[in-house]
Design an enzyme around this catalytic site. Structure first.
Site, PDB file in Angstrom:
ATOM      1  N   GLU A 442      -7.176   2.563   0.239  1.00  0.00           N
ATOM      2  CA  GLU A 442      -6.266   1.499   0.712  1.00  0.00           C
ATOM      3  C   GLU A 442      -5.239   1.122  -0.363  1.00  0.00           C
ATOM      4  O   GLU A 442      -4.842  -0.038  -0.473  1.00  0.00           O
ATOM      5  CB  GLU A 442      -7.052   0.247   1.144  1.00  0.00           C
ATOM      6  N   GLY A 443      -4.798   2.114  -1.089  1.00  0.00           N
ATOM      7  CA  GLY A 443      -3.809   1.872  -2.146  1.00  0.00           C
ATOM      8  C   GLY A 443      -4.506   1.666  -3.476  1.00  0.00           C
ATOM      9  O   GLY A 443      -5.275   0.715  -3.643  1.00  0.00           O
TER      10      GLY A 443
END
Lengths: 597, 597
Positions: A442-443
Site C-alpha cells: 500500500e505504498g
C-alpha cells in the site's frame, strides 16, 4: 509460546476518555452507538480475536497457503475458512458499512478497533476480509446503480471478498507504466487482459466468488497515469440481475514465497480476456484507486500497531518471567537465583519504547479513523471538509510511522528474548517477519513520505498541518494553567513551532529545487510522527487526570509520557538536522560513485 | 537473483591506503606479508567466496540442516561439505594461526578480510569454520602441552572443528546459573553431564571429530560465576598420544528452527557423563571463555558488515536497473519509459546510509583486527598493552554497531526493492533474516553496551576512550592546515570533546546510582559508534587525497563522507539527549505499570 490478550483497558481509555467516543457518536448521528453497545462490540471482538484467530496465527505461518498448479486453486491454512465463516456469521465484515448495503452502520472509529484486534491476533488472516473494504468504498463512490445492487451486499456481508489489482511485474509505484488492457465488447462489457502481481487474497476458497478491482488501459487511453481505468472483474461472471454465471477468464498463476504473512495468499493473477465492467469514468481509474487506497493505508498502519501490541505483551511477559543476572543496584529478588530481566534499565528502555509507541500510536490511528466519521457524517460541510483535509494529512503519517515503529517494536520485543527470540517456537520472529511487509505494501514508507510532504503539504500550502497545529494550540491553551501538564505542554508547543518553521524552510528550498522535497521527505515524516505522538501523550495525561481511574493507571500514563518526552521525542533532533542538511549531500555523488556493478 | 562481487577496491583502499597494512606487517615481523602476497590472498579469497560459497547461500537457506532423530546426526545443506573441503585444502582455516600449529602465520588484519568475504558470500556456512578460532585461542592460552599437541593442529588445519558450549536453557547472559557438572574421574579426566543449547556447529558431518569447549561446574565449585571451569570434550575421545578412540557420550538432541541462518547447525547438545579434560585452572573457566569470546565478537561484527556489503550491492544494482517514475526535477532518461530509482533523493538516502556505514564500518572493524596484531606481536610491551586496551574498548562498539547497522542496512536494501524485496527469490529477505541473529549471539547489543560503558570505561577510568581520543586528536593536529579536511575535522573534534564530557557526566551520575550506567548504555554505545565512524570517514578522505587514485574515486569518498557528516552523525544528537535524560524516565514506572499479564 506466544500469547495474546486484547488490551481492552487501554482501548477503552483511548476511545472513551481521550477521544470522547460517546459524544463523537452522538454528534454524528450514530444514535444506537452508546457506551454499552461499544463495550459489547469490543468484548465480542476481543473474544473472537483471542479465541478464534490467535490460535491460528502460528499454524498459518508454518503451513502457509497451498497453490495447486493444475487447477490454479489456492487453499489458505487449516482453520482459516472456519474462522472466516464465524467472522461472517457474526456480521463483522460489514461492521462499519452502510445499513442499506447490509452493513451494521457503526462508526469507522470502532472499525479501527476491530482491525487492531484482528491484526494483533492474526495479521495474515486479517488480509482476507480487509481487502473488501477498498472494493466496497470504490463501488459506493463510483458504481452505477446495478453495480452497487449486485456487488455491494455480498461484499459487505462477507459472502464474497474483494481485491485491488494494481501492481504489475514492471510497475508498482509508477502505475502509469501498466500494460493490462481492456477491450470494449459489443455487450458493453470489457475483455481484460494482463498480469497482476502481489494480489492479496487474489485466489482462495473462503468464499465462492472474488471480486477483483482491476486497473487497466482502454484502447484509446492517453499515455501514463491519466490513461488508467478501473474495472470490476469477478472470478465468476455476474449478470446485471445479480445471477452468477460461468467461471471468468481470470486465474491465479502462482503464489509468492514471502518472508512472512505466509497465511496470506499473495497471488499472481492472469487475466486472459476476462469479462469486466467499467467502474466510474474512463481514464479516471487512478482517482478511484486512491479512494480504495486511503482507507487501506490506515488499515496497514493498524497492522503495524496490532503486531507491536502483541509483540510487546510477549516481551513484557518474558521480561517478568526470565530470571537472569542481578539488578545493577543489588538483588531485587534475593530469594530467587536471579532477578527478572525487567529490573534492568536497558530492558526497560526497550519495553517503554514499545509501550509508548503502541499506546501513543493507538491514539494517532484511532483519531484518524474518527476523522473519517466526521468527514462522512458531520452535518456541517465545512466540518466535513476540515476533517477530510486533516485525515488526508494524517494518513501517510499513520501508515508509515505505525508500520516503521512495528519494525522497531518487533525488533525490541524479540531482542528482549535474547537468542530465544530467534527461535520459531516463541513466536517473536514471526512478528518481525510479518511486520516487514507493512512498510512495503500500500505504498512504501518513501511513498508515504512523498505523499505527506508533497501532495498533502506543499500542494495544499500546509492546510493539513495548519489544522493539526491549530488543534494542538487549542489543547495547549485549554490546559495552560494546569501544573500537572506544564512539563509536557511547553516542549510540545516548542516542537510544534519548530515543525512549522521546518516546513516553511523546506518548502521554500523546494520552490527552486524539487529534489529538496524528496531529500527531506522521510526525515520530515518521522519528525512529524514524533511530534504528533507527543501531542497524544500530552492529551493522554490530560485525559487520565480527568478520570476517576485508579492512581496506578494515572501514574503509568504520566510515567510513560515522561519516558516518551525524555527519550523518544529527542529523535526529532536528528531528523531536523537531516532535513536541514538539504538535498546536496544526497545528490552530489554521481551514479557511478555509488560503486561498481 | 542476488549476486556478490568481493569489494576488492575498497578493501585494498582500507588495508593499504588508510590502515597502512604494509608498514603494519613489516613492523610486527610478518616478514613475508608484502603487498603482493596480501593482494594474492585477497584475490584468492575473493574467488573462493564468489564462486564456491555465494552460490550455496540460497540453497543453504532453503534446505537448511537436517537432523536425524534416531542417530543424532546433523547434515548441513548440499554442497557445504565440498566447500569446506576446498576451504581446508586451500589452508584457509589456519590463515592467521601460528606456524608451529600448522597455521599460515598471517596477520589478524588479513583474517578480518577473509571473514568479511566469507560472511558476505555465505554467513551460515561461515559459522562452521568460525567457531574453531575461539577453541584454538583458548587452547593456545590455557592448554597443557599434551592438549596443545593433540588438539591444535587438527583444529588449525580444519581436520576437526571446535565449538563453544556456554548457554543452557535457563541461562545465557548469566552463566553463573549454569547446571552442567563435571565429576573428576580416577584417570584424571572428568565426566561432564548437562544440556547446552544454541551450540553453533555442535554436530555436523563436515569433519570426523568435533572439539567442544564446555563450561561446567566441579563438585567443589563456589557458587555463581566464580565457580565455572572449562573442559575440552571431543565428540570422539582423544588420548594423550593423540589417538582417536571411542565415541564420547555427547550427542545432539535437536536442532533449532530459526528465523534465518538455516544452513548453520544450531544444536542442543546433551552431555551424558562425557569424557572431558580440564582446560586451564579449576573455577577459572569464565576468564578462559572471554578469551574465546572476544575474538568471536569481532567476528560477529564482521558478519554484520558482510551482510551489509552484499545487501548494498544488490540494492544498488536494483536501484540502477529498476525503471519507475521520473526524477522530481524532470526526466533523466527521456528515451526510457521511466527513470531508474537511483535518481530519487530518498532512494539515494537509503543507498548512501548503507554505503557510508559499510565503508566506514569496514575501517572500524579492520582497525580492531590490526590492534590484535599489535597486541600480540609488537616488540614493545607498552605498545602491546596499549593496543590491548584499545581493542578491548573497540570490540563491543564493533560487534554491536556493525550488527545493529546490518539490521538497518539490510532493511534499507530490502526497502529499495519495494514489495519485491519481501519475496524469497530476490534474496534480500534472507539477508534481513540472517542479519537478525547477529545482534543476539555472542552477547546481545545490550550486553555489548554494558560491557562498553561498564567494564571497558567505568572500570578502567576511561582508559580505552582516552587512547582513542588521543589518536583522533593526533590525526586532527596532523591535518590542521589541510583545507580539504577542515569541514570534517572541526565537527569531529567537537564531537570528541562532547563524547569525553558525556562520559564523565554519565560516570559521575553512576557513582551514586549504578542504574545510570544501564540507562545510558545502549545510547552511549551508538553515540560512540557514530563518532568512531566520523573519525574513519575523516581519515578516509585524508588517505584518499594522499593517493594517486582516479579523481572519481576521491570524489566518491569525499561525497560519502559529506553525506555521513551531514545526515548520519546528527543521530548523536538524539543519543546524547537520551543519555542525558538519565535513569529516572526508565526506572520510575513500577513493574505493574507496564501492563497487565
Amino acid at each position: 509460546m506466544s500469547t495474546y490478550k486484547a488490551p481492552l483497558d487501554d482501548l477503552r481509555f483511548a476511545l472513551f476518555d481521550v477521544l470522547g467516543a460517546e459524544a463523537h457518536c452522538a454528534k454524528l448521528g450514530f444514535a444506537d452507538v452508546n457506551r454499552e453497545l461499544a463495550d459489547a462490540v469490543l468484548e465480542e471482538a476481543a473474544r473472537f480475536a483471542e479465541t478464534v484467530l490467535a490460535p491460528l496465527n502460528k499454524i498459518g505461518d508454518e503451513i502457509g497457503c497451498n497453490f495447486d498448479k493444475a487447477t490454479g486453486d489456492v487453499t489458505p491454512p487449516p482453520g482459516f475458512k472456519q474462522a472466516f465463516d464465524t467472522f461472517v456469521e457474526g456480521g463483522w465484515t460489514g461492521l462499519t458499512n452502510a445499513p442499506e448495503h447490509g452493513g451494521q452502520g457503526m462508526p469507522a472509529l470502532l472499525g479501527g478497533v476491530l482491525t487492531e484486534l484482528v491484526d494483533s491476533a492474526n495479521l495474515a488472516w486479517g488480509n482476507f476480509p480487509m481487502l473488501s473494504h477498498g472494493a466496497v468504498k470504490a463501488l459506493e463512490t463510483y458504481g452505477e446503480a446495478w453495480q452497487q445492487d449486485v456487488f455491494l451486499k455480498p461484499l459487505v456481508s462477507g459472502q464474497w471478498t474483494g481485491t485491488m489489482c494494481l501492481t504489475e511485474p514492471h510497475c508498482g509505484t509508477d502505475l502509469g507504466l501498466l500494460k493490462t488492457r481492456a477491450e470494449p465488447q459489443a455487450d458493453g462489457t470489457y475483455a481484460v487482459t494482463g498480469t497482476k502481481i502481489f494480489i492479496t487474497a487474489g485466489e482462495h476458497d473462503l468464499v465462492p466468488n472474488i471480486i477483483h478491482l482491476v486497473l487497466a488501459k482502454l484502447p484509446d487511453a492517453p499515455a501514463g497515469a491519466k490513461g488508467i481505468s478501473l474495472f470490476v472483474v469477478p472470478k465468476f461472471k455476474v449478470a446485471r440481475d445479480g445471477s452468477v454465471g460461468a467461471r471468468n477468464a481470470v486465474r491465479c498463476g502462482a503464489i509468492e514465497h514471502k518472508m512472512g504473512i505466509h497465511g496470506s495468499a499473495t497471488c499472481v493473477m492472469n487475466f486472459d480476456g476476462a469479462e469486466g465492467y467499467l467502474l466510474g469514468e474512463p481514464h479516471k481509474g487512478l482517482q478511484a484507486m486512491f479512494v480504495m487506497m486511503n482507507s487501506a493505508r490506515l488499515g496497514v498502519g493498524v497492522q503495524g500497531l496490532g503486531l507491536s501490541e502483541r509483540a510487546y505483551q510477549n516481551a513484557l511477559r518474558y521480561a517478568r518471567e526470565r530470571l537472569q543476572s542481578r539488578s545493577l543496584t543489588g538483588p531485587k529478588c534475593p530469594d530467587k537465583p536471579a532477578d527478572p530481566l525487567i529490573v534492568q534499565p536497558d530492558v526497560r528502555r526497550m519495553l517503554l519504547s514499545q509501550k509508548s509507541l503502541v499506546e501513543g500510536g493507538r491514539l494517532l490511528s484511532l483519531h484518524a479513523y474518527s476523522l473519517l466519521d466526521v468527514a462522512e457524517h458531520a452535518s456541517d460541510p465545512a466540518e466535513r471538509e476540515r476533517a477530510h483535509t486533516l485525515v488526508s494529512f494524517l494518513t501517510p503519517i499513520s501508515k508509515a510511522c505505525l508500520t516503521e515503529w512495528s519494525i522497531e517494536n518487533t525488533y525490541n520485543a524479540l531482542q528482549c528474548f535474547g537468542g530465544h527470540g530467534y527461535i520459531h517456537e516463541h513466536g517473536m520472529e514471526q512478528y518481525a517477519r510479518d511486520a516487514r511487509i507493512t512498510t512495503l505494501y500500500e505504498g512504501t514508507t518513501g511513498i508515504q513520505a512523498l505523499d505527506l510532504i508533497g501532495r498533502k503539504t506543499a500542494a495544499t500550502q500546509g492546510a493539513g498541518l495548519k489544522l493539526f497545529l491549530g488543534e494542538v494550540e487549542a489543547f495547549a491553551k485549554q490546559h495552560e494553567g494546569d501544573a500537572a501538564l506544564a512539563e509536557f505542554i511547553a516542549p510540545l508547543r516548542s516542537k510544534c513551532q519548530e515543525w512549522g518553521k521546518l516546513t516553511i524552510d523546506t518548502l521554500t528550498r523546494a520552490a527552486s529545487n524539487p529534489d529538496e522535497l524528496g531529500a527531506a521527505s522521510t526525515d520530515y515524516l518521522f519528525y512529524s510522527g514524533y511530534v504528533v505522538l507527543a501531542y497524544w501523550w500530552a492529551r493522554s495525561v490530560a485525559a487520565v487526570n480527568a478520570t476517576s481511574k485508579p492512581q496506578a493507571f494515572k501514574d503509568a500514563k504520566r510515567d510513560t509520557a515522561r519516558f516518551y518526552f525524555a527519550r523518544m521525542l529527542p529523535r526529532t533532533l536528528a531528523h531536523k538536522a537531516a532535513i536541514e542538511a538539504g538535498a546536496s549531500p544526497l545528490m552530489a555523488l554521481p551514479d557511478a560513485g555509488f560503486g561498481a556493478e
